[in-house]
Write an enzyme that holds these catalytic residues in place. Structure first.
Site, mmCIF file in Angstrom:
data_model
loop_
_atom_site.group_PDB
_atom_site.id
_atom_site.type_symbol
_atom_site.label_atom_id
_atom_site.label_comp_id
_atom_site.label_asym_id
_atom_site.label_seq_id
_atom_site.Cartn_x
_atom_site.Cartn_y
_atom_site.Cartn_z
ATOM 1 N N ASP A 127 -23.488 71.499 115.211
ATOM 2 C CA ASP A 127 -22.227 70.776 115.304
ATOM 3 C C ASP A 127 -21.631 70.670 113.904
ATOM 4 O OD1 ASP A 127 -20.268 69.501 116.743
ATOM 5 O OD2 ASP A 127 -21.163 67.518 116.518
ATOM 6 N N TYR A 129 -18.067 69.671 111.405
ATOM 7 C CA TYR A 129 -17.366 68.427 111.066
ATOM 8 C C TYR A 129 -16.092 68.860 110.366
ATOM 9 C CZ TYR A 129 -17.718 63.516 109.200
ATOM 10 O OH TYR A 129 -17.564 62.187 108.883
ATOM 11 N N HIS A 134 -10.409 63.764 111.083
ATOM 12 C CA HIS A 134 -11.533 63.054 111.704
ATOM 13 C C HIS A 134 -12.496 62.530 110.629
ATOM 14 C CE1 HIS A 134 -14.958 62.036 114.198
ATOM 15 N NE2 HIS A 134 -15.696 62.920 113.571
ATOM 16 N N ARG A 143 -17.172 53.558 105.690
ATOM 17 C CA ARG A 143 -17.408 53.366 104.252
ATOM 18 C C ARG A 143 -16.090 52.974 103.589
ATOM 19 N NH1 ARG A 143 -20.190 58.081 105.917
ATOM 20 N NH2 ARG A 143 -18.357 59.348 105.438
ATOM 21 N N GLU A 200 -16.578 63.003 121.782
ATOM 22 C CA GLU A 200 -15.961 63.761 120.697
ATOM 23 C C GLU A 200 -15.380 65.024 121.320
ATOM 24 O OE1 GLU A 200 -18.636 64.236 117.289
ATOM 25 O OE2 GLU A 200 -18.140 62.165 116.709
ATOM 26 N N GLU A 202 -14.125 68.533 121.206
ATOM 27 C CA GLU A 202 -14.360 69.639 120.274
ATOM 28 C C GLU A 202 -14.086 70.981 120.950
ATOM 29 O OE1 GLU A 202 -18.102 69.560 118.251
ATOM 30 O OE2 GLU A 202 -18.199 67.367 118.187
ATOM 31 N N ASP A 234 -18.998 66.140 122.757
ATOM 32 C CA ASP A 234 -20.214 65.728 122.052
ATOM 33 C C ASP A 234 -20.360 64.209 122.227
ATOM 34 O OD1 ASP A 234 -22.347 65.586 120.260
ATOM 35 O OD2 ASP A 234 -21.016 65.390 118.530
ATOM 36 N N ARG A 238 -22.472 55.382 119.208
ATOM 37 C CA ARG A 238 -22.167 55.012 117.819
ATOM 38 C C ARG A 238 -23.132 53.978 117.263
ATOM 39 N NH1 ARG A 238 -19.351 59.346 116.523
ATOM 40 N NH2 ARG A 238 -17.565 59.637 117.915
ATOM 41 N N GLN A 241 -26.384 55.745 116.442
ATOM 42 C CA GLN A 241 -26.119 56.653 115.322
ATOM 43 C C GLN A 241 -26.029 55.904 113.986
ATOM 44 O OE1 GLN A 241 -22.498 58.877 116.016
ATOM 45 N NE2 GLN A 241 -22.531 59.859 114.007
ATOM 46 N N TYR A 245 -28.878 57.166 111.126
ATOM 47 C CA TYR A 245 -28.455 58.454 110.539
ATOM 48 C C TYR A 245 -28.685 58.599 109.032
ATOM 49 C CZ TYR A 245 -24.018 57.414 108.211
ATOM 50 O OH TYR A 245 -23.060 56.974 107.341
ATOM 51 N N LYS A 254 -26.806 61.377 119.442
ATOM 52 C CA LYS A 254 -26.113 62.561 119.958
ATOM 53 C C LYS A 254 -26.940 63.345 120.970
ATOM 54 C CE LYS A 254 -22.711 62.679 116.741
ATOM 55 N NZ LYS A 254 -21.285 62.891 117.013
ATOM 56 N N THR A 258 -24.659 66.818 125.650
ATOM 57 C CA THR A 258 -23.461 67.478 125.126
ATOM 58 C C THR A 258 -22.916 68.302 126.287
ATOM 59 O OG1 THR A 258 -24.504 67.650 122.948
ATOM 60 C CG2 THR A 258 -22.560 69.031 123.353
ATOM 61 N N THR A 346 -15.254 66.845 115.992
ATOM 62 C CA THR A 346 -14.144 66.161 116.650
ATOM 63 C C THR A 346 -12.799 66.644 116.109
ATOM 64 O OG1 THR A 346 -15.566 64.245 116.662
ATOM 65 C CG2 THR A 346 -13.265 63.894 117.272
ATOM 66 N N GLU A 360 -12.117 56.471 116.791
ATOM 67 C CA GLU A 360 -10.861 56.561 116.039
ATOM 68 C C GLU A 360 -9.686 55.984 116.821
ATOM 69 O OE1 GLU A 360 -10.696 60.721 113.989
ATOM 70 O OE2 GLU A 360 -12.196 60.785 115.579
#
Lengths: 413, 413
Positions: A127, A129, A134, A143, A200, A202, A234, A238, A241, A245, A254, A258, A346, A360
């Site tokens: 996968d 990114y 995104h 963050r 997600e 994709e 996907d 959250r 994760q 992670y 995840k 899928t 995503t 999001e």
């Protein structure tokens, strides 16, 4: 510019197919189907019918159609670009040539009479990114005190391996995953069903021809290895994760499921949907550039929750190209196999209505989404059904259909 | 305590095997072999010979031995614990019963006359991070200003998915990987062959019986799904890894090759090597505990570089048990398949001489290792050969051999 080996404007007189059908002769996607009492085998979608490709090829005396009797696309994928192009040309020939009608018609089944299976035995699943919007959104949410993009983001397509064995076909129910989570305010983790279950949206790329260990695929050779695309959801927990992670990346958040669409649309069908990439600054290292123009795809998405369209992401917004992702994946000498699958990550744009995840869309739960029935959602509830649809431009204002990927959440066990 | 279905002290009179041979009747590992002009099939190692298991079973009229004619162990793995136990008992019977000698002897080949292949078609590959000492060392080296262990480390066995398609059998050369790296002092990444190529000495667990999507494997049921172990070398390009791994984890720094030993030793053979785990504090969540005593394994390692033993890691030092790793891997409903492989993560102890990677042995290059030829190493050079050997205690002071996993670095292409 890549070209399709067929004339996408060809018509199939006796098929009685509307000119604007998203599964016309310009699309011809491959899947795996079965009927009551028969074994899964390769089918080609045309209109709202499925061509039993192996049986038709056998009757027509086309020997190389034997690979279509397999219960997955992998043997066909392994044959490589020349065989894929020849198959596509052959399909148009048998579907348009009136003199072959008697040979073809007995092998056309109504879509509603078949069961669709996972089209590919997924070898390795990666996968990426690749959406700047995104990655920026996620960075801002998780963050808030740092730069939203990590320093490596514009130098390489970030990716990680996912679980190939839990890739499922559209329509498969998704059991709400259970696991550990810990809110920043808590001192120890708690255990239970995920309370922040997400999607997600994709695009998935299906790899065909294999490579040898230790050899790279250049950006310019990517077309020899990329067979086609699927819509990919996907599913993401959250809360699991967020706790797991650091430092080795997403794992159980995840790996529970899928979903991919049942139909693999050949990249050849999307030849007319290629677009220049958005500008890349700083310029990537030479192995990510190649000699040609990096290309994206003009694929339009629609994300629907319980009948309400909640987002319309645009694949053209992605920063990294599929060829760049494949070149990066193999630059260290990693080999690829028929059935490898990689997701774009995503797909999100700058506007709220183009974001491909509920994280999001609801901005981490602070701006819930309203559905047509008056209810609101930040994340998914049991019983919710998500449908992601996609299409690309075809000739003369028609559409190349990518079908849909659908899943319903069922309660944790 | 798990028990072996066979008597590990049984003797095979006509085999003329020394009592202390690491591949005696207590070991009986499975692999895949071929000879000049024959197809790969399952073999069982006994002493320095290989039993052509499928051919022997056929001659002996044992129908279920058909799975051993396959070119990988997966069909046998899929049969589950009762079949594995029955096969192990049958092997001891045919190898010890004098009256069956004529039936068995023609199917024994000298090890030096066969070619060994990857024993398992790896379905999904997961790599854990289960050594507290390794994780602490890595934390101290890379994040000297933070707590060495991340806050989640003692609550869950951290893991991530690796690349199944680049798992190779012992003896396969490893091409030095190429990719991006960026030193903290540099402003942009540079491209080239890895300059910090490393190993990770691990134990790999091979999963047999499959589960259904959405169902968990409890700690107490792990024995029904764990078939056996291999020695595993998770080759790592530290420079690529350091630049790419935030935020989604290791990718190209690992995916170029993972080597495993050619012989899969059944967990049953290690019944006498089970040990209590080191104390876990804080107490893990209930799904990681089960009703029994969490067990580790008394497996001893030897890491050799160009003929010099540079480390002697001990598997007993690991914090998380194999059953806990499997329970965690599936707690979110992720299914497992025959041929799934998970690695323990680097095995390191507290002393320098028990560290399972050069990153730790050379403390990030600051304390190079001296080899017998007078040269020193911090990371691997082209032409270097690494051999990892392992063994566990057997009955009466004998050893259960885990064989070796070997690889030589060849220059980047």
């Amino acid at each position: 510019m890549s070209t399709d080996p067929i004339d996408q404007t060809a018509r199939a007189p006796w098929l009685d197919l509307p000119a604007d059908h998203p599964f016309g002769l310009g699309t011809l996607p491959y899947g795996v189907f079965s009927t009551e009492g028969t074994a899964p085998r390769v089918g080609v979608r045309i209109g709202d019918q499925v061509l039993d490709a192996g049986a038709c090829a056998e009757q027509a005396g086309m020997e190389s159609g034997e690979v279509w009797l397999a219960p997955c696309l992998n043997p066909f994928l392994a044959q490589g670009r020349p065989a894929w192009d020849a198959a596509r040309a052959w399909l148009v020939e048998v579907l348009t040539n009136d003199s072959l009608r008697d040979c073809v018609e007995p092998h056309l089944l109504d879509l509603e009479d078949v069961r669709l299976h996972l089209p590919v035995e997924v070898a390795d699943y990666v996968d990426f990114y690749a959406s700047e919007h995104h990655a920026t959104n996620v960075g801002r949410i998780f963050r808030p005190d740092s730069e939203p993009l990590t320093p490596n983001w514009k130098h390489l397509p970030i990716g990680y391996h996912g679980r190939a064995g839990t890739v499922v076909v559209s329509g498969t129910d998704v059991v709400r995953p259970t696991g550990q989570r810990k809110a920043p305010t808590e001192t120890a983790p708690t255990f239970g069903p995920s309370i922040r279950l997400d999607i997600e949206a994709e695009l998935g790329f299906v790899v065909g021809a294999a490579t040898e260990l230790g050899r790279r695929v250049s950006v310019d050779d990517a077309d020899d290895h990329l067979f086609g695309v699927v819509l990919l959801n996907d599913w993401s927990a959250r809360d699991l994760q967020a706790w797991e992670y650091v430092p080795l990346g997403p794992f159980l958040g995840k790996s529970f499921a899928t979903s991919i669409s049942a139909w693999v649309v050949p990249l050849a069908a999307l030849a007319g949907a290629r677009l220049p990439l958005p500008a890349q600054d700083p310029q990537p290292l030479p192995y990510l550039l190649g000699d040609g123009t990096p290309w994206g795809l003009d694929v339009h998405y629609e994300v629907e929750l319980n009948g309400t369209v909640v987002a319309r992401p645009e694949y053209r917004d992605l920063y990294w190209s599929p060829a760049q992702m494949l070149a990066h994946l193999t630059v260290n000498g990693a080999s690829v196999r028929p059935g490898d699958l990689f997701g774009s990550g995503t797909i999100s744009g700058t506007d709220r209505g183009t974001r491909g995840s509920f994280l999001e869309l609801s901005w981490n739960g602070t701006e819930p989404i309203e559905l047509a029935d008056g209810s609101t959602r930040s994340f998914l509830e049991d019983g919710d059904t998500v449908v992601i649809r996609g299409w690309a431009p075809g000739p003369d204002g028609t559409r190349i259909g990518l079908g849909e990927v659908r899943g319903t959440i069922i309660p944790a066990r």
